[in-house]
Motif scaffolding. Structure first.
Motif, PDB file in Angstrom:
ATOM      1  N   LYS A 296       0.742  -1.294  -0.158  1.00 51.70           N
ATOM      2  CA  LYS A 296       0.022   0.039  -0.036  1.00 51.70           C
ATOM      3  C   LYS A 296       0.821   1.369  -0.142  1.00 51.70           C
ATOM      4  O   LYS A 296       0.223   2.387   0.081  1.00 51.70           O
ATOM      5  CB  LYS A 296      -0.883  -0.097   1.382  1.00 51.70           C
ATOM      6  CG  LYS A 296      -1.741  -0.959   1.613  1.00 51.70           C
ATOM      7  CD  LYS A 296      -3.024  -1.395   0.767  1.00 51.70           C
ATOM      8  CE  LYS A 296      -3.863   0.071   1.219  1.00 51.70           C
ATOM      9  NZ  LYS A 296      -5.292   0.005   0.446  1.00 51.70           N
ATOM     10  N   ASP A 297       2.207   1.246  -0.044  1.00 54.27           N
ATOM     11  CA  ASP A 297       2.996   2.519  -0.108  1.00 54.27           C
ATOM     12  C   ASP A 297       2.740   3.224   1.185  1.00 54.27           C
ATOM     13  O   ASP A 297       2.579   4.323   0.970  1.00 54.27           O
ATOM     14  CB  ASP A 297       2.920   3.123  -1.239  1.00 54.27           C
ATOM     15  CG  ASP A 297       4.100   3.806  -1.672  1.00 54.27           C
ATOM     16  OD1 ASP A 297       3.943   4.928  -2.446  1.00 54.27           O
ATOM     17  OD2 ASP A 297       5.056   3.746  -0.900  1.00 54.27           O
ATOM     18  N   ILE A 298       2.883   2.365   2.593  1.00 54.64           N
ATOM     19  CA  ILE A 298       2.424   3.297   3.455  1.00 54.64           C
ATOM     20  C   ILE A 298       3.810   3.423   4.313  1.00 54.64           C
ATOM     21  O   ILE A 298       4.726   2.879   4.287  1.00 54.64           O
ATOM     22  CB  ILE A 298       1.567   2.705   4.574  1.00 54.64           C
ATOM     23  CG1 ILE A 298       0.146   2.227   3.812  1.00 54.64           C
ATOM     24  CG2 ILE A 298       1.097   3.473   5.746  1.00 54.64           C
ATOM     25  CD1 ILE A 298      -0.564   1.247   4.579  1.00 54.64           C
ATOM     26  N   ARG A 299       3.913   4.640   5.160  1.00 53.35           N
ATOM     27  CA  ARG A 299       5.048   4.881   5.874  1.00 53.35           C
ATOM     28  C   ARG A 299       5.454   3.795   6.763  1.00 53.35           C
ATOM     29  O   ARG A 299       4.592   3.328   7.476  1.00 53.35           O
ATOM     30  CB  ARG A 299       4.792   6.246   6.659  1.00 53.35           C
ATOM     31  CG  ARG A 299       6.130   6.517   7.410  1.00 53.35           C
ATOM     32  CD  ARG A 299       6.121   7.846   8.250  1.00 53.35           C
ATOM     33  NE  ARG A 299       5.912   9.066   7.163  1.00 53.35           N
ATOM     34  CZ  ARG A 299       5.204  10.091   7.105  1.00 53.35           C
ATOM     35  NH1 ARG A 299       4.413  10.156   8.390  1.00 53.35           N
ATOM     36  NH2 ARG A 299       5.121  10.844   6.281  1.00 53.35           N
ATOM     37  N   HIS A 300       6.669   3.373   6.789  1.00 55.49           N
ATOM     38  CA  HIS A 300       6.987   2.158   7.395  1.00 55.49           C
ATOM     39  C   HIS A 300       6.991   2.335   8.990  1.00 55.49           C
ATOM     40  O   HIS A 300       6.289   1.301   9.479  1.00 55.49           O
ATOM     41  CB  HIS A 300       8.665   1.774   7.175  1.00 55.49           C
ATOM     42  CG  HIS A 300       9.047   0.745   8.066  1.00 55.49           C
ATOM     43  ND1 HIS A 300       8.812  -0.466   7.794  1.00 55.49           N
ATOM     44  CD2 HIS A 300       9.938   0.680   8.903  1.00 55.49           C
ATOM     45  CE1 HIS A 300       9.355  -1.398   8.766  1.00 55.49           C
ATOM     46  NE2 HIS A 300      10.429  -0.688   9.254  1.00 55.49           N
ATOM     47  N   GLY A 301       7.133   3.672   9.438  1.00 60.36           N
ATOM     48  CA  GLY A 301       7.033   3.639  11.105  1.00 60.36           C
ATOM     49  C   GLY A 301       5.644   3.475  11.676  1.00 60.36           C
ATOM     50  O   GLY A 301       5.261   2.944  12.579  1.00 60.36           O
ATOM     51  N   THR A 302       4.615   3.979  10.468  1.00 61.32           N
ATOM     52  CA  THR A 302       3.376   4.229  10.939  1.00 61.32           C
ATOM     53  C   THR A 302       2.657   2.802  10.951  1.00 61.32           C
ATOM     54  O   THR A 302       2.110   2.462  12.004  1.00 61.32           O
ATOM     55  CB  THR A 302       2.532   5.053   9.969  1.00 61.32           C
ATOM     56  OG1 THR A 302       3.392   6.221   9.608  1.00 61.32           O
ATOM     57  CG2 THR A 302       0.994   5.160  10.329  1.00 61.32           C
ATOM     58  N   CYS A 303       3.169   1.822   9.971  1.00 61.51           N
ATOM     59  CA  CYS A 303       2.777   0.393   9.851  1.00 61.51           C
ATOM     60  C   CYS A 303       3.086  -0.084  11.239  1.00 61.51           C
ATOM     61  O   CYS A 303       2.427  -0.762  12.151  1.00 61.51           O
ATOM     62  CB  CYS A 303       3.266  -0.142   8.926  1.00 61.51           C
ATOM     63  SG  CYS A 303       2.801   0.032   7.316  1.00 61.51           S
ATOM     64  N   ASN A 304       4.405  -0.032  11.669  1.00 64.45           N
ATOM     65  CA  ASN A 304       4.749  -0.614  12.808  1.00 64.45           C
ATOM     66  C   ASN A 304       4.275  -0.151  14.131  1.00 64.45           C
ATOM     67  O   ASN A 304       3.735  -0.937  15.023  1.00 64.45           O
ATOM     68  CB  ASN A 304       6.381  -0.427  12.989  1.00 64.45           C
ATOM     69  CG  ASN A 304       7.108  -1.350  12.003  1.00 64.45           C
ATOM     70  OD1 ASN A 304       6.946  -2.195  11.611  1.00 64.45           O
ATOM     71  ND2 ASN A 304       8.349  -0.682  11.712  1.00 64.45           N
ATOM     72  N   ALA A 305       4.061   1.108  14.307  1.00 60.82           N
ATOM     73  CA  ALA A 305       3.326   1.596  15.496  1.00 60.82           C
ATOM     74  C   ALA A 305       1.954   1.308  15.413  1.00 60.82           C
ATOM     75  O   ALA A 305       1.470   0.703  16.474  1.00 60.82           O
ATOM     76  CB  ALA A 305       3.507   3.348  15.504  1.00 60.82           C
ATOM     77  N   ILE A 306       1.256   1.011  14.391  1.00 65.19           N
ATOM     78  CA  ILE A 306      -0.160   0.293  14.451  1.00 65.19           C
ATOM     79  C   ILE A 306       0.014  -0.893  14.802  1.00 65.19           C
ATOM     80  O   ILE A 306      -0.959  -1.381  15.675  1.00 65.19           O
ATOM     81  CB  ILE A 306      -0.749   0.549  12.868  1.00 65.19           C
ATOM     82  CG1 ILE A 306      -0.873   2.048  12.633  1.00 65.19           C
ATOM     83  CG2 ILE A 306      -2.003  -0.095  12.909  1.00 65.19           C
ATOM     84  CD1 ILE A 306      -1.425   2.303  11.138  1.00 65.19           C
ATOM     85  N   LEU A 307       0.800  -1.804  14.270  1.00 61.33           N
ATOM     86  CA  LEU A 307       0.599  -3.389  14.369  1.00 61.33           C
ATOM     87  C   LEU A 307       1.216  -3.572  15.706  1.00 61.33           C
ATOM     88  O   LEU A 307       0.958  -4.948  16.268  1.00 61.33           O
ATOM     89  CB  LEU A 307       1.392  -4.081  13.177  1.00 61.33           C
ATOM     90  CG  LEU A 307       0.903  -3.890  11.958  1.00 61.33           C
ATOM     91  CD1 LEU A 307       1.912  -4.407  10.738  1.00 61.33           C
ATOM     92  CD2 LEU A 307      -0.320  -4.803  11.959  1.00 61.33           C
TER      93      LEU A 307
END
Ligand SMILES: [Mn+2]
Ligand SMILES: [Mn+2]
Lengths: 389, 389
Positions: free
Chosen positions: B279-290
């Motif tokens: 989805k071309d999403i910012r990496h840090g955001t994914c991590n923080a969410i998951l």
């Protein structure tokens, strides 16, 4: 000095690749292949050849058809002329790499020897910091003590036989390509040596923590090493063959090594080098003897750093004034020493009145003195030794 | 697997030389000289050129008459075709070294680009662990975020544009020759990015601590990093320009980097890579969410490891049963998130039902999954994503 100084601290950090764990020496053959080495020089000392883990290394080399030579006449405190000889033997046997198997002495000798294969003149020319120009051939270290951790440090300590003191050669290119650290190598270390070298590691941790060259990362390593040694030494003294305790001592030594390698040391080593060099005394013993009286000397100049060590050992210093705090730290070391039955003092070394001058002179010029919490004067060092012998 | 396994754990450790501290970028010129480099390629992104500390680097190069080229079109999640282009530009401009100035994306791109100057085929051929054969040209890293710490890791993350997921390339030769780490570079990082990347570092620390590849040394780094981030993020959120807080975040990131670089990661990154890639999403955001829902999933398989994290954050778990312990850890993360105003959830990413299959498929094949406390099945990952979107 250029236009305007500011006071933020900058710290460097370098460490070799290493592999750690029981049975990790089974990986020697793997790295020989990875680095595609064909003819290593094994630098070691004769007492180690009869150990079962040692045989196992040679079998691995034969198992992959690697020819090797052996140099096994390194002395307790390697001398400058031994370094010449080693570099000669390496060149003559056409070795393309070095495998150093042993304690601090062996590894320092092997590293210095390697350096002199690629750098001109004699090893004395490279005393001090950052003086080496060319890197040495690939070198693999297999430490067999848990003290000097020369296998992960940027130091080589070679005795200058003319003036009878230990030179400190400090440079990044003294880092090996890899260090294979296996606690099993300690199972054949006699208890007495085990203890002396652990106290050496303890000194590395203490000195690098209060050194002017400390950084948050070396602080972490130093404190962890101190805790591990305080916890494990008393147990290992009762049970010197217990593989789990040996693993912890090895880990402590590794961390103390990375700490002092990047933060440097202080007055204990400055005096230990010159005293050890002059009198040819075991290095760990010097350190263990000097540690608490150097703390006594240094305390006022770095009280809050020594206090952090006490606190992480679980002492509560809140309502104590400075004298008691110092006492507590010094006593904790003395308790440790006699819990493990280490009770040699400076007196037992029979240092004569007349030798104090020369020892003090070398001590104040040792590079380790630069990062001591305070720069002692020549007089103070003399008087310091005089008070304790 | 050969005849008899024993269960002592062996761990490897490798880290580049680095120099850390405020104003440490003043040392760039020094290393250019030490490595006697003549024509570096500066790989960066355009948003950084206007910063005062950036100008200062270029002036240093000019100050010692070093010609340099600039490549500044690296995207947020560097793609495989960008890597080709970079390696081409390097060769065409006859560069003999690389200076990577930027966050994870820039450094991954620069490292991958450097690798492809010396290795044949395309970067896709080197996905996985230890597949690179030849080292890359000398490379100096100047990190400008406090998250991915690609500057000290053996990882490079490149998006595979065909199948739209992030590849993890893992090898020792992705380590730079030196990393110059100066907190001042964070003073121009917008608050939002500052937070996202710090949460990335936090994830590195969490995952490397519970990973099957952890060791006492990476444990130390990971725990210290977690404490520093928990303490500092809330303060920095209120005061994003405070140099002291930025220093702590940078230090935390450095340590989290050395931890995951040697212990590897787990399920958060496995999913973040595939989801972020797709989805071309910012990496840090994914991590923080998951992060907290992966803990929810993993907890039972590594309870006592997660518990150690809670304890070192100061929680007392003695009389709590496992469900409460998990709750405590998860809540502490959620408190942190809303203390710093991070309140994006997976729902906000609009992941459609139909995309779950493909995301789950890539996730289970991500090398990071190998060291997750448990190997989830394809089904479980699907159902995991479904439950949270
Ligand atoms: Mn020592
Ligand atoms: Mn990450």
């Amino acid at each position: 000095m250029s236009k305007n100084e500011s006071m933020y601290k900058i710290s460097k950090f370098a460490a070799p690749e290493f592999i750690f764990g029981i049975d990790s020496i089974d990986y020697v053959k793997r790295y020989i292949k990875n680095f595609s080495l064909t003819h290593p020089m094994v630098v070691t000392d004769s007492g180690l050849l009869s150990a079962s883990w040692a045989k196992n290394i040679f079998k691995q080399l034969e198992g992959i058809d690697i020819r090797y030579s052996i140099y096994d006449k390194v002395s307790e405190n390697p001398k400058d002329y031994e370094v010449e000889e080693i570099s000669k033997v390496i060149i003559n046997c056409n070795c393309d790499s070095i495998i150093a198997i042993g304690g601090g002495s062996v590894i320092d000798a092997a590293k210095a020897g390697g350096i002199m294969c690629a750098n001109p003149g004699s090893i004395r020319d490279y005393e001090g910091i950052d003086k080496i120009v060319h890197p040495m051939p690939p070198i693999i270290c297999v430490p067999t003590t848990c003290g000097s951790s020369a296998d992960v440090s940027q130091f080589a300590i070679i005795t200058n036989t003319d003036e009878r003191y230990k030179m400190a050669i400090v440079s990044k290119s003294l880092l090996p390509d890899i260090s294979i650290i296996d606690p099993k190598t300690l199972t054949t270390l006699p208890k007495e040596l085990l203890i002396a070298t652990s106290l050496d590691a303890l000194t590395h941790a203490f000195e690098s923590y209060v050194s002017l060259g400390s950084s948050p990362i070396t602080d972490m390593f130093a404190l962890k090493a101190i805790r591990l040694i305080f916890e494990t030494l008393p147990k290992v003294a009762k049970d010197p063959k217990n593989i789990n305790y040996l693993e912890d001592l090895m880990l402590a030594s590794l961390m103390a090594g990375m700490a002092f390698s990047n933060a440097s040391l202080g007055m204990v080593h400055a005096i230990a080098h010159s005293m050890g060099g002059y009198k040819d005394i075991r290095h760990g013993t010097c350190n263990a003897i000097l540690l608490d009286s150097v703390i006594d000397f240094n305390y006022v100049y770095a009280a809050y750093r020594y206090d952090k060590i006490s606190e992480s050992l679980g002492y509560v210093l809140e309502d104590l004034n400075e004298i008691d705090r110092k006492k507590i730290l010094i006593e904790s070391i003395m308790n440790l020493k006699n819990k493990i039955g280490f009770n040699i003092t400076l007196k037992d070394l029979q240092i004569k009145e007349s030798e104090i001058d020369i020892i003090a002179k070398h001590a104040v010029n040792d590079p380790c003195m630069l990062t001591n919490p305070v720069m002692p004067t020549f007089e103070e060092v003399k008087e310091f030794i005089a008070r304790n012998i």
